[in-house]
Enzyme design. Sequence first.
Site, PDB file in Angstrom:
ATOM      1  CE  LYS A  77      -3.969   1.867   2.664  1.00 38.52           C
ATOM      2  NZ  LYS A  77      -4.794   1.651   3.871  1.00 38.52           N
ATOM      3  CB  SER A 152      -8.116   3.530   2.904  1.00 40.57           C
ATOM      4  OG  SER A 152      -7.272   2.895   3.850  1.00 40.57           O
ATOM      5  CB  SER A 176      -8.340   0.678   5.778  1.00 39.47           C
ATOM      6  OG  SER A 176      -9.024   1.908   5.824  1.00 39.47           O
TER       7      SER A 176
END
Lengths: 484, 496
Positions: A77, A152, A176
Site C-alpha cells: 500500500k 482504504s 481499511s
Amino acid sequence: MLSATAQELRDQQECGELSSVEITSVCLDAIDEHNEKLNAFLTFDRDDALQQARRIDERRAAGETLGPLAGLPVAIKDNICIEGVTTTCASRSLENFRPPYSAHVIDRLRNAGAVLLGKTNLDEFAMGSSTENSAYGPTRNPHNLDCTPGGSSGGSAAAVAASLVPLAVGSDTGGSIRQPAAFCGIVGMKPTYGRVSRYGLVAFASSLDQIGPFARDVTGAAMLLEGLAGYDDRDSTCINQPVAKYSQTVDQPLEGLRIGVVKEYLEHDLDDGIRSSMATSMDIYRSLGAEVKAVSLPHANYSVATYYLIGPSEASSNLARYDGVHYGHRSSEFDDMIDMYCASRGEGFGAEVKRRVMLGTYALSAGYYDAYYLKALKVRRLIRNDYDAAFQEVDVIASPTTPHTAFQLGVMSDVPLSMYLSDLFTIGCNLAGIPGISIPCGVGNDGMPIGLQLMGRALEEETLFRAARMFERETDWHQRRAAL
Amino acid sequence: MNYTTVVGLEVHVQLQTATKLFCGCLNKFNPDNPNVQTCPVCLGLPGALPVMNRRAYELAVKTAIALNCNIAEFTKWDRKQYYYPDLPKAYQISQYDLPFSSDGWLEIEIDDETGETKRIGIIRAHLEEDAGKNIHDETGGNRDSRVDLNRCGTPLVEIVSQPDLSSAEEARIYLEDLRRLLKSLEVSDCNMQEGSLRCDANVNIHVHTDDGKTIATPLVEIKNLNSFRNVEMAIEYEAVRQFQEWQETGKTFGEVLKRTFGWNADRGFTFEQRMKEEASDYRYFPDPDLMPVTITSEQVGAIQQTVGESPVDMRKRFQEAYELSRYDASVIIDQGKSFSRYFESVGKKCGNGKSAANWTTQDVLRELNERKIEIELFPVTDETLGILLHKIELDEITVKSAREVFEILLAEADAGKSVTPARVDAIIDEKNLRIVSDTGELEKIINEVLRKNEQIVADFRGGKQGAIGPLIGQVMRQVGAADAKVVREIIVRKID
C-alpha cells in the site's frame, strides 16, 4: 499460475517447478494488461521487481537458506515507505516524495525473501472506504468494474482479487483491510494493535493504525503476517512478544470453539444476502462442533461516533506536517508565511482529508476538547470493556464484515455520513486494539462477494487463523475468482 | 506612592545527553554545519516515530530532585501544536497537564553580606523537545529564511518559577544560582551564548497607592533574554515602563490579556511583539506515538543518590573547612564539580586551603584557559600538585621554586613525558631547589664567601648597605635553595 495461492507458489519454487522470475513476470504481465482498468497499482518497476526475483532465484540455486516468503511477489500500500521509491499516500501533497528510509515491514519482507512488486492505490492518507478519495483516480473492483473495491486499502485488495499478485500489504485504521477484503472476496487481517511495527507507515490515526496482510486464502494471510509481525524498538507502541508460527498451525482445527455473534450488529439494516450468509456460516461452524451463541457489545452503536472523533483528531495532528516547508507540495504562489501554509495545504489535500482535518482540529480546540476528544476516549474504554466481557464467554466474536456488499462508484461520494456508517462493524477492533479477520463467506444478490469477520482477543491471531481456516476448508468461496 | 516588581521566570535548559530526546541523532551545538545532525524522526518525515531517550528523562528527574520537586509516578507526553518552519512536525512533543515534576523550590542568597536567603517556589519542571532554528537573511532586501534542524529534538527541561522574585536583581540572582546548581549537577553546560540556558520573564508590578491600596498591573512576558545582565536590565526597564503605563492608562491586571514583549539589548528597551492574529490554541492532546512514563520510588531514590551536595552547601563547607573567602569558594565552585573535586583533593594533600585555592584558581585555571582543556585532562594531577604544595608547607622548597617545578612538570607533559608525583622530588633534586635548613652547612659556605670577598665586606662595614646583595647572591648560587632572608641575617650577624 495466476490463481495459485501463496503457499502453492512457494512449494512450486521449492521443488523447482517455478522460478521467482517466472512468477514475477506473470504478475507484471497481468499488471500491464489489467491495471489500466483497475488502477490498483500507482507505481511498479518491472526491472527492479525482476532483479529482486532473479536475486532470489540465484540464491536458491546456490543452495542458500531462504526466508518464508522467498520469491513471492508482494504489493505494498502506498502509505508505507520504501527507501527511494515514491510514496504518495495517494495525495497530491506527497506527489514527489521519496522517503530516504524504509518502513520496518519492508525490511522484514526483504529479509523474508519477498519480491516487492509495487505500490498500490488507496484513499488519500487512508481516509475513506472506497479508494475514491485518491488524487490518482479510484480503483475498481475486479468483480464488477462499476463497483468500488472498498477502502482504504482498495488497491491492495483489488490487486490480489484480480490475481495481479498473490499477496499484498495494507493498513487498517477502521476497517481499511477487512472491508476491501470483504468487497473483493479475499482474506484480510488487521492484527492486534502493536503486533506489527508502524515505523514507516505514514500515520493517519496513530492509536488505531495497524499494518496487515491480504491473501487469496487464510494460509497466505498467515504466511504474510508471520513475515510482517515482530518487535521493533523504533515503534514505542510495538509489542515485544514472540510471534507464533501461524502458517504451521493454521490447519489445526480448534476443539470446543465458542463463537459469539454480535446481537447489536444483526439489529442493523443488512443486505438480505449478508444476513443469510451469516446464518449459513454459523451453521457450518456448528456442524464443525463449535458452540455459537449471541453476545452483546452494548456500546457498539457509539463506535462510529467515537471513531470519527479520535481518528480525525489524531489525523489533524499527524497531517499538520504536510506544510510544504521541508518536503512535499509547496504552492508556487503565496504572499507570506501563513499564506504559504494555507495555499500549500489547500492545494495538496483533497476534500475528505480537509474534512477530517477540520473535524479533528475542532474536536481538539480549547473549550471543545473535554466534550469531544476526552469523551470519545472514555467511550473507547467502555467499548474495549464490552469486548473484554464478551471474551469471557466466547473465544471468537463473529459478525458480517460490512452491512452491504461493494457499492457502485460515485454513489457514496456526496454522502460522507453513509460512507462512515458502512464501517460500523469493523471499527470496534481498532478502538479495542484487538485482531480481526475477514474471509469470503458468500455472494450477494448482486453477485458481489460477502465477508465474514472474526474478532479475537489481543495477540490471539493464531486462534483467528485456525478458526478461519476451519471454515475455509468447508467452503469454496475463496476459490471464486474475478473474471476480468 | 511606590511599587514592587513581581517576577516569575521560565527557564529552558538543554540537557547534555549524548543524543536527542526522541531519536539517536547527536545532541551537539553545531551551527557551522546546518542540518547534519538529523534523521527521519527529528526531521518529522512521514512514518517516522519517536522513542524516548531514557537518559534524558533521568537527567530531568535529577534536576527536579535538586529543585526539591515532587516526582510524578506517572507522566505522559502531549503534542503542542503550532505552525512554524523550525518545527517540522508542526507540533512539539511536550508535557501539558501531567508534568514529570512539580511543587519545588530553590533557595537563593539575596544578600552577600548578611547571607540572607529567600525560597523561590518552582511551579513545575517538564521535559520537551527543542525546535530547530530559523535564520533570516534580510541583507539586500532578501526575504529568504533558512532553517537549521540540528537543534530540533534536543531535550529541554522547562523550569517555571512562582512569581516570588521581587526585583530585577533577585531575578538575576535566581538565574545565577540556578545555573550554578545545574552545572554542579552536570545536567547542562548552561551556556547562554549557545542557547543551552534561555530565559523568559513574566513581569508586572504591584503599585502601593497613598491610600494604602495595592494594585497589580497587566502581565507582560519578556521573551528570549540571553544573558544575566539582559534579564536584570529588561526587568528593571519593564517595571518602570509599566508604572508609567499604569499612570497613563490606569489599566490593571485582568483588564488586558497577557502580552508578549521583546528586549532590545543594544538600545535597552522592551517592546511589544507583533500580536498573533488570534488567541493561540495549541490543541494539546496526549501523543499516541509514545507510552506514558512511570517511575518507582526506588528508581527516584537511585537518581537522588547521584544528586550530591548542592553548590550552596559546598560553598559553605569550603569556606569553613579550607578557611576560604566567599569569593574564592564561589570561583572554585563555579568552575564545576570536577574542578571543585580537584581543589579539594589538592587542599587536603597540601594542608593549606588558602594556598590550594590560590594555586588552583590562578595557576591551574590560567593553564586550563590557555590550553582550552577541562580539568580532567590537566597533566598535573591533584595528587602531584598536592604533594608539591605540601613541600612549601614543610619549608622544603620556596613558593618560587614550587612555581618552577610546576612549569617544568607542564613542559615535560607537553614534551610527551609522563608526569608522576615522583617527578616532584626528582625535579627538586635535579634543580637543587631544596631549602638548606642545616645552618652549620650554610654557615660554612657563608664563611667561605666572606673570606673571598674582603673588599665587599669592607665596603659594607664602611656603610655601603647595597654591598650585601652580591654576597647573598653568591651564597644562594652555591646552596641552590636557601631562604634569602636567613642568609642575609647570618651575613649581617657575621660582619657586625
